[in-house]
Design a protein around this motif. Structure first.
Motif, PDB file in Angstrom:
ATOM      1  N   TRP A   1       0.818  -1.214   0.000  1.00 53.57           N
ATOM      2  CA  TRP A   1       0.000   0.000   0.000  1.00 53.57           C
ATOM      3  C   TRP A   1       0.848   1.260   0.000  1.00 53.57           C
ATOM      4  O   TRP A   1       0.456   2.254  -0.605  1.00 53.57           O
ATOM      5  N   ALA A   2       2.001   1.234   0.643  1.00 53.32           N
ATOM      6  CA  ALA A   2       2.871   2.419   0.682  1.00 53.32           C
ATOM      7  C   ALA A   2       3.369   2.768  -0.723  1.00 53.32           C
ATOM      8  O   ALA A   2       3.380   3.930  -1.112  1.00 53.32           O
ATOM      9  N   ALA A   3       3.753   1.760  -1.489  1.00 55.30           N
ATOM     10  CA  ALA A   3       4.260   1.995  -2.852  1.00 55.30           C
ATOM     11  C   ALA A   3       3.144   1.953  -3.889  1.00 55.30           C
ATOM     12  O   ALA A   3       3.386   2.231  -5.069  1.00 55.30           O
ATOM     13  N   ARG A   4       1.906   1.582  -3.466  1.00 57.58           N
ATOM     14  CA  ARG A   4       0.754   1.453  -4.377  1.00 57.58           C
ATOM     15  C   ARG A   4       1.034   0.428  -5.475  1.00 57.58           C
ATOM     16  O   ARG A   4       0.699   0.612  -6.634  1.00 57.58           O
ATOM     17  N   LYS A   5       1.668  -0.684  -5.096  1.00 60.49           N
ATOM     18  CA  LYS A   5       2.013  -1.749  -6.035  1.00 60.49           C
ATOM     19  C   LYS A   5       1.461  -3.084  -5.541  1.00 60.49           C
ATOM     20  O   LYS A   5       1.334  -3.329  -4.342  1.00 60.49           O
ATOM     21  N   LEU A   6       1.184  -3.938  -6.498  1.00 55.74           N
ATOM     22  CA  LEU A   6       0.634  -5.250  -6.242  1.00 55.74           C
ATOM     23  C   LEU A   6       1.544  -6.272  -6.913  1.00 55.74           C
ATOM     24  O   LEU A   6       1.781  -6.195  -8.120  1.00 55.74           O
ATOM     25  N   ALA A   7       2.086  -7.203  -6.143  1.00 59.12           N
ATOM     26  CA  ALA A   7       2.949  -8.267  -6.687  1.00 59.12           C
ATOM     27  C   ALA A   7       2.094  -9.514  -6.868  1.00 59.12           C
ATOM     28  O   ALA A   7       1.599 -10.088  -5.898  1.00 59.12           O
ATOM     29  N   LEU A   8       1.904  -9.914  -8.123  1.00 57.60           N
ATOM     30  CA  LEU A   8       1.100 -11.082  -8.461  1.00 57.60           C
ATOM     31  C   LEU A   8       2.012 -12.229  -8.867  1.00 57.60           C
ATOM     32  O   LEU A   8       3.009 -12.013  -9.574  1.00 57.60           O
ATOM     33  N   ALA A   9       1.675 -13.448  -8.459  1.00 57.23           N
ATOM     34  CA  ALA A   9       2.448 -14.626  -8.853  1.00 57.23           C
ATOM     35  C   ALA A   9       1.491 -15.777  -9.132  1.00 57.23           C
ATOM     36  O   ALA A   9       0.623 -16.089  -8.315  1.00 57.23           O
ATOM     37  N   SER A  10       1.642 -16.379 -10.333  1.00 55.17           N
ATOM     38  CA  SER A  10       0.797 -17.493 -10.737  1.00 55.17           C
ATOM     39  C   SER A  10       1.505 -18.270 -11.836  1.00 55.17           C
ATOM     40  O   SER A  10       2.147 -17.677 -12.710  1.00 55.17           O
ATOM     41  N   LYS A  11       1.379 -19.593 -11.810  1.00 51.31           N
ATOM     42  CA  LYS A  11       1.958 -20.462 -12.836  1.00 51.31           C
ATOM     43  C   LYS A  11       3.441 -20.202 -13.058  1.00 51.31           C
ATOM     44  O   LYS A  11       3.921 -20.174 -14.189  1.00 51.31           O
ATOM     45  N   GLY A  12       4.174 -19.947 -11.978  1.00 49.30           N
ATOM     46  CA  GLY A  12       5.608 -19.739 -12.069  1.00 49.30           C
ATOM     47  C   GLY A  12       6.034 -18.381 -12.586  1.00 49.30           C
ATOM     48  O   GLY A  12       7.219 -18.114 -12.731  1.00 49.30           O
ATOM     49  N   GLU A  13       5.092 -17.511 -12.868  1.00 51.68           N
ATOM     50  CA  GLU A  13       5.401 -16.163 -13.358  1.00 51.68           C
ATOM     51  C   GLU A  13       4.963 -15.138 -12.327  1.00 51.68           C
ATOM     52  O   GLU A  13       3.984 -15.331 -11.628  1.00 51.68           O
ATOM     53  N   SER A  14       5.698 -14.034 -12.259  1.00 50.51           N
ATOM     54  CA  SER A  14       5.306 -12.949 -11.357  1.00 50.51           C
ATOM     55  C   SER A  14       5.397 -11.627 -12.090  1.00 50.51           C
ATOM     56  O   SER A  14       6.142 -11.486 -13.059  1.00 50.51           O
ATOM     57  N   ARG A  15       4.589 -10.702 -11.612  1.00 50.32           N
ATOM     58  CA  ARG A  15       4.593  -9.354 -12.201  1.00 50.32           C
ATOM     59  C   ARG A  15       4.122  -8.356 -11.168  1.00 50.32           C
ATOM     60  O   ARG A  15       3.470  -8.703 -10.186  1.00 50.32           O
ATOM     61  N   LEU A  16       4.470  -7.100 -11.425  1.00 55.57           N
ATOM     62  CA  LEU A  16       4.133  -5.988 -10.545  1.00 55.57           C
ATOM     63  C   LEU A  16       3.174  -5.076 -11.290  1.00 55.57           C
ATOM     64  O   LEU A  16       3.435  -4.697 -12.432  1.00 55.57           O
ATOM     65  N   VAL A  17       2.033  -4.737 -10.657  1.00 54.32           N
ATOM     66  CA  VAL A  17       1.052  -3.852 -11.269  1.00 54.32           C
ATOM     67  C   VAL A  17       0.664  -2.771 -10.270  1.00 54.32           C
ATOM     68  O   VAL A  17       0.917  -2.896  -9.073  1.00 54.32           O
ATOM     69  N   ASP A  18       0.024  -1.704 -10.764  1.00 53.04           N
ATOM     70  CA  ASP A  18      -0.462  -0.640  -9.891  1.00 53.04           C
ATOM     71  C   ASP A  18      -1.595  -1.172  -9.012  1.00 53.04           C
ATOM     72  O   ASP A  18      -2.420  -1.965  -9.455  1.00 53.04           O
ATOM     73  N   LEU A  19      -1.621  -0.713  -7.777  1.00 50.63           N
ATOM     74  CA  LEU A  19      -2.609  -1.141  -6.797  1.00 50.63           C
ATOM     75  C   LEU A  19      -3.655  -0.038  -6.609  1.00 50.63           C
ATOM     76  O   LEU A  19      -3.344   1.025  -6.079  1.00 50.63           O
ATOM     77  N   PRO A  20      -4.898  -0.277  -7.049  1.00 49.17           N
ATOM     78  CA  PRO A  20      -5.929   0.749  -6.874  1.00 49.17           C
ATOM     79  C   PRO A  20      -6.374   0.870  -5.415  1.00 49.17           C
ATOM     80  O   PRO A  20      -6.382  -0.114  -4.674  1.00 49.17           O
ATOM     81  N   ALA A  21      -6.723   2.068  -5.022  1.00 47.84           N
ATOM     82  CA  ALA A  21      -7.217   2.318  -3.664  1.00 47.84           C
ATOM     83  C   ALA A  21      -8.433   1.438  -3.395  1.00 47.84           C
ATOM     84  O   ALA A  21      -9.290   1.255  -4.262  1.00 47.84           O
ATOM     85  N   GLY A  22      -8.493   0.864  -2.202  1.00 40.25           N
ATOM     86  CA  GLY A  22      -9.652   0.076  -1.796  1.00 40.25           C
ATOM     87  C   GLY A  22      -9.714  -1.332  -2.357  1.00 40.25           C
ATOM     88  O   GLY A  22     -10.698  -2.036  -2.145  1.00 40.25           O
ATOM     89  N   ALA A  23      -8.683  -1.790  -3.087  1.00 37.64           N
ATOM     90  CA  ALA A  23      -8.713  -3.130  -3.673  1.00 37.64           C
ATOM     91  C   ALA A  23      -8.868  -4.186  -2.580  1.00 37.64           C
ATOM     92  O   ALA A  23      -8.374  -4.029  -1.458  1.00 37.64           O
ATOM     93  N   GLN A  24      -9.545  -5.255  -2.916  1.00 39.10           N
ATOM     94  CA  GLN A  24      -9.778  -6.380  -2.008  1.00 39.10           C
ATOM     95  C   GLN A  24      -9.386  -7.666  -2.730  1.00 39.10           C
ATOM     96  O   GLN A  24      -9.194  -7.673  -3.942  1.00 39.10           O
ATOM     97  N   ASP A  25      -9.310  -8.757  -1.985  1.00 44.14           N
ATOM     98  CA  ASP A  25      -9.163 -10.075  -2.589  1.00 44.14           C
ATOM     99  C   ASP A  25     -10.512 -10.785  -2.465  1.00 44.14           C
ATOM    100  O   ASP A  25     -11.435 -10.248  -1.840  1.00 44.14           O
ATOM    101  N   PRO A  26     -10.679 -11.967  -3.072  1.00 43.04           N
ATOM    102  CA  PRO A  26     -11.995 -12.623  -3.046  1.00 43.04           C
ATOM    103  C   PRO A  26     -12.537 -12.903  -1.644  1.00 43.04           C
ATOM    104  O   PRO A  26     -13.749 -12.876  -1.447  1.00 43.04           O
ATOM    105  N   LEU A  27     -11.666 -13.143  -0.674  1.00 42.66           N
ATOM    106  CA  LEU A  27     -12.139 -13.436   0.682  1.00 42.66           C
ATOM    107  C   LEU A  27     -12.417 -12.170   1.484  1.00 42.66           C
ATOM    108  O   LEU A  27     -13.437 -12.067   2.167  1.00 42.66           O
ATOM    109  N   SER A  28     -11.504 -11.198   1.419  1.00 42.03           N
ATOM    110  CA  SER A  28     -11.710  -9.971   2.198  1.00 42.03           C
ATOM    111  C   SER A  28     -12.942  -9.210   1.705  1.00 42.03           C
ATOM    112  O   SER A  28     -13.643  -8.579   2.486  1.00 42.03           O
TER     113      SER A  28
END
Length: 187
Positions: A82-109
């Motif tokens: 949240w401090a850097a407004r970045k989201l680190a995603l990892a799936s199927k052995g690949e990872s990437r960094l994307v912008d993190l929108p304010a108020g974003a949630q995950d499926p459970l939260s």
């Protein structure tokens, strides 16, 4: 604990255990879905999802989401910076960094963040993060419903999401128990 059904003529294929824990500063949510009986021979394994985060005046702020499907190579994660407004995603052995929108949630939260939206609007928009990508969903308020459950009759608020690709999700939240999920139907 929820029963898990599948198909046009729903038949029980498993169960989902949804656990919520919090200490007033941090929260943890875990969902474990397991196939049972004959169906377990075909579906194998189990789906485990976990969400961790903190409470703020605006509700839940996730810090990590993880989903594991049966085996290690089917794991996906999302780390919220949240401090850097970045989201680190990892799936199927690949990872990437994307912008993190304010108020974003995950499926459970997201299911528990609904408690902090008062009064409930006719439509609520959410940016939902999985380890694969960032989705934008709009949930419409449909109305109230009642369900017979093992704990008796439950009054629930019905929310609905319809996606352009035909996918949909209906969520019913218990009006007398802090809007905890009572029923979830996904197609």
């Amino acid at each position: 604990v929820f029963d898990l059904f599948y198909g046009a003529q729903p038949s029980k294929v498993g169960q989902v255990t949804h656990t919520w824990a919090q200490d007033g500063r941090e929260y943890r949510v875990e969902t474990i879905a397991e196939a049972v009986g004959f169906v377990s021979l075909f579906l194998g394994g189990r789906l485990v999802q976990r969400s961790n985060g903190v409470f703020t005046t605006d509700g839940l702020v996730p810090t990590e989401y993880r989903a594991e499907l049966g085996m290690r190579e089917r794991t996906e994660t999302a780390h919220f910076d949240w401090a850097a407004r970045k989201l680190a995603l990892a799936s199927k052995g690949e990872s990437r960094l994307v912008d993190l929108p304010a108020g974003a949630q995950d499926p459970l939260s997201m299911l528990h963040q609904l408690y902090f939206i008062t009064p409930m609007p006719d439509a609520a928009q959410f940016d939902i993060v999985t380890g694969r990508k960032l989705y934008r969903y709009v949930y419409q308020t449909v109305g109230e419903a009642q369900f017979e459950t093992p704990i008796g009759i439950v009054r629930a608020l019905h929310l609905q999401r319809r996606d352009p690709d035909g996918a949909s999700m209906d969520v019913w939240l218990d009006l007398d128990r802090n809007l905890l999920p009572v029923r979830i139907h996904a197609v």
